[in-house]
Scaffold this motif. Structure first.
Motif, PDB file in Angstrom:
ATOM      1  N   THR A 167      -4.442   0.334 -16.287  1.00  0.00           N
ATOM      2  CA  THR A 167      -4.961   0.314 -17.643  1.00  0.00           C
ATOM      3  C   THR A 167      -4.476  -0.874 -18.446  1.00  0.00           C
ATOM      4  O   THR A 167      -5.051  -1.210 -19.475  1.00  0.00           O
ATOM      5  CB  THR A 167      -4.574   1.622 -18.371  1.00  0.00           C
TER       6      THR A 167
ATOM      7  N   GLN B  39      -7.942   8.310 -19.060  1.00  0.00           N
ATOM      8  CA  GLN B  39      -8.033   6.967 -19.625  1.00  0.00           C
ATOM      9  C   GLN B  39      -9.389   6.322 -19.355  1.00  0.00           C
ATOM     10  O   GLN B  39      -9.828   5.429 -20.090  1.00  0.00           O
ATOM     11  CB  GLN B  39      -6.926   6.062 -19.062  1.00  0.00           C
TER      12      GLN B  39
ATOM     13  N   ARG C 226     -12.731   5.526 -21.593  1.00  0.00           N
ATOM     14  CA  ARG C 226     -13.111   4.263 -22.235  1.00  0.00           C
ATOM     15  C   ARG C 226     -14.191   3.537 -21.441  1.00  0.00           C
ATOM     16  O   ARG C 226     -14.885   2.671 -21.969  1.00  0.00           O
ATOM     17  CB  ARG C 226     -11.886   3.353 -22.380  1.00  0.00           C
ATOM     18  N   ASN C 227     -14.336   3.885 -20.163  1.00  0.00           N
ATOM     19  CA  ASN C 227     -15.336   3.232 -19.322  1.00  0.00           C
ATOM     20  C   ASN C 227     -16.751   3.706 -19.630  1.00  0.00           C
ATOM     21  O   ASN C 227     -17.718   3.009 -19.331  1.00  0.00           O
ATOM     22  CB  ASN C 227     -15.054   3.500 -17.840  1.00  0.00           C
TER      23      ASN C 227
ATOM     24  N   LYS D 140     -17.578   5.506 -22.730  1.00  0.00           N
ATOM     25  CA  LYS D 140     -17.814   5.771 -24.137  1.00  0.00           C
ATOM     26  C   LYS D 140     -17.399   4.578 -24.986  1.00  0.00           C
ATOM     27  O   LYS D 140     -16.597   3.743 -24.570  1.00  0.00           O
ATOM     28  CB  LYS D 140     -17.045   7.017 -24.589  1.00  0.00           C
ATOM     29  N   GLU D 141     -17.946   4.513 -26.182  1.00  0.00           N
ATOM     30  CA  GLU D 141     -17.564   3.463 -27.127  1.00  0.00           C
ATOM     31  C   GLU D 141     -16.201   3.837 -27.707  1.00  0.00           C
ATOM     32  O   GLU D 141     -16.079   4.739 -28.522  1.00  0.00           O
ATOM     33  CB  GLU D 141     -18.600   3.351 -28.248  1.00  0.00           C
ATOM     34  N   SER D 142     -15.165   3.133 -27.249  1.00  0.00           N
ATOM     35  CA  SER D 142     -13.802   3.513 -27.605  1.00  0.00           C
ATOM     36  C   SER D 142     -13.120   2.521 -28.538  1.00  0.00           C
ATOM     37  O   SER D 142     -11.912   2.598 -28.742  1.00  0.00           O
ATOM     38  CB  SER D 142     -12.961   3.661 -26.328  1.00  0.00           C
TER      39      SER D 142
ATOM     40  N   TRP E 121     -10.901   4.035 -31.265  1.00  0.00           N
ATOM     41  CA  TRP E 121      -9.919   5.054 -30.922  1.00  0.00           C
ATOM     42  C   TRP E 121      -8.495   4.613 -31.238  1.00  0.00           C
ATOM     43  O   TRP E 121      -7.708   5.370 -31.804  1.00  0.00           O
ATOM     44  CB  TRP E 121     -10.016   5.420 -29.446  1.00  0.00           C
TER      45      TRP E 121
ATOM     46  N   SER F  17      -4.231  -3.590 -23.673  1.00  0.00           N
ATOM     47  CA  SER F  17      -4.911  -2.757 -22.681  1.00  0.00           C
ATOM     48  C   SER F  17      -6.121  -3.486 -22.123  1.00  0.00           C
ATOM     49  O   SER F  17      -6.718  -4.344 -22.788  1.00  0.00           O
ATOM     50  CB  SER F  17      -5.358  -1.431 -23.310  1.00  0.00           C
TER      51      SER F  17
ATOM     52  N   GLU G  32     -11.225  -1.583 -19.212  1.00  0.00           N
ATOM     53  CA  GLU G  32     -11.517  -0.368 -18.470  1.00  0.00           C
ATOM     54  C   GLU G  32     -10.252   0.145 -17.791  1.00  0.00           C
ATOM     55  O   GLU G  32      -9.319  -0.614 -17.525  1.00  0.00           O
ATOM     56  CB  GLU G  32     -12.596  -0.607 -17.408  1.00  0.00           C
ATOM     57  N   SER G  33     -10.238   1.432 -17.524  1.00  0.00           N
ATOM     58  CA  SER G  33      -9.176   2.051 -16.733  1.00  0.00           C
ATOM     59  C   SER G  33      -9.681   2.194 -15.310  1.00  0.00           C
ATOM     60  O   SER G  33     -10.741   2.789 -15.085  1.00  0.00           O
ATOM     61  CB  SER G  33      -8.804   3.411 -17.317  1.00  0.00           C
TER      62      SER G  33
END
Length: 261
Positions: free
Chosen positions: A61, A92, A95-96, A98-100, A103, A116, A119-120
């Motif tokens: 991440t 984690q 985030r891949n 959704k619109e994060s 956050w 970060s 993507e995770s």
């Protein structure tokens, strides 16, 4: 000479490492089977040690995670990803899909110090992984069995059936059929002992996708039970949201059929 192991942590909650620490008598068994050279949560800190087996918890991440996993791979004969984070990106990986962007600002007063990746990722997306032990957290029983198998030079035997089979053997009443709960046991790999359904809760995909998961059929069934389509979509991207079968069903269901952008 005993085989050596290391237990490494990337981005995670440390739940899988806690399972190892809480093995009780089995932890003594593990210490007799192998020499543990690196396990910070147990007070052993030798990151650069060469080992026969490296167990890795957590997703990739951060840039630091990327650098660490490359070094871990270099120093290990076998690399075993443990837990949903290491195997699929974990929670984690939300985030891949959704619109994060907002956050972090909702959680931290100052985001300037956060570093970060966009993507995770699972461990296997960056380096060669020899084996994956699923779970959130993993099963201590499976861990010990895996170590024994690897020491004997044979492939570990891991569950491939669905959580539903574990429910049947436990004599559980199906929460999907009897209570219309959005249970994902029909598309989730066994290994947890049907823990959540045994307490009347639906399955949350902790052990990842089962063989040939028919997510579309299950999604349609859940919607047919009267569960709002958006809620059904959200169920597929939670603990193991980095897996493609779950992502595909989330993508299919997240926009109502009559709504076209």
């Amino acid at each position: 000479m005993r085989a050596s192991i290391a237990i490494h942590k990337l981005t995670s909650c440390s739940g899988c490492q806690s399972v190892i620490l809480n093995l009780g008598d089995d932890l003594l068994v593990l210490s007799r089977l192998v020499e543990i050279r690196h396990f910070i949560e147990a007070g052993l800190n030798d990151f650069d040690a060469d080992v026969d087996i490296a167990f890795v918890e957590g997703s990739i991440t951060t840039p630091e995670d990327e650098a660490r996993i490359l070094k871990v791979r270099e120093r290990a004969r076998f690399l075993v990803a443990i837990g949903a984070c290491a195997c699929s990106g974990g929670v984690q990986a939300l985030r891949n899909v959704k619109e994060s962007g907002g956050w972090a600002g909702a959680v931290y007063a100052n985001t300037a110090y956060l570093d970060s990746l966009a993507e995770s990722r699972s461990v296997a997306q960056l380096v060669k992984v020899d084996l994956e032990l699923w779970g959130c957290p993993i099963s201590g029983r499976q861990l010990i069995a895996t170590v024994r198998a690897l020491l004997q030079g044979v492939p570990p035997v891991l569950p491939t059936e669905k959580v539903c089979q574990e429910c049947k053997r436990a004599g559980n009443v199906c929460v999907l059929v009897s209570r219309a709960e959005p249970c994902l046991g029909p598309v989730t790999r066994a290994g947890c002992g049907a823990l959540c359904p045994s307490f009347g809760a639906p399955c949350y995909t902790c052990f990842g996708a089962s063989e040939q998961p028919n997510c579309e059929a299950l999604g349609e069934r859940l919607v047919g039970l009267g569960i709002p389509q958006r809620q059904v979509a959200e169920r597929f991207v939670s603990i193991s949201s980095g897996l493609k079968p779950y992502q595909d069903e989330w993508q299919r269901l997240r926009i109502p059929a009559k709504q076209v952008d």
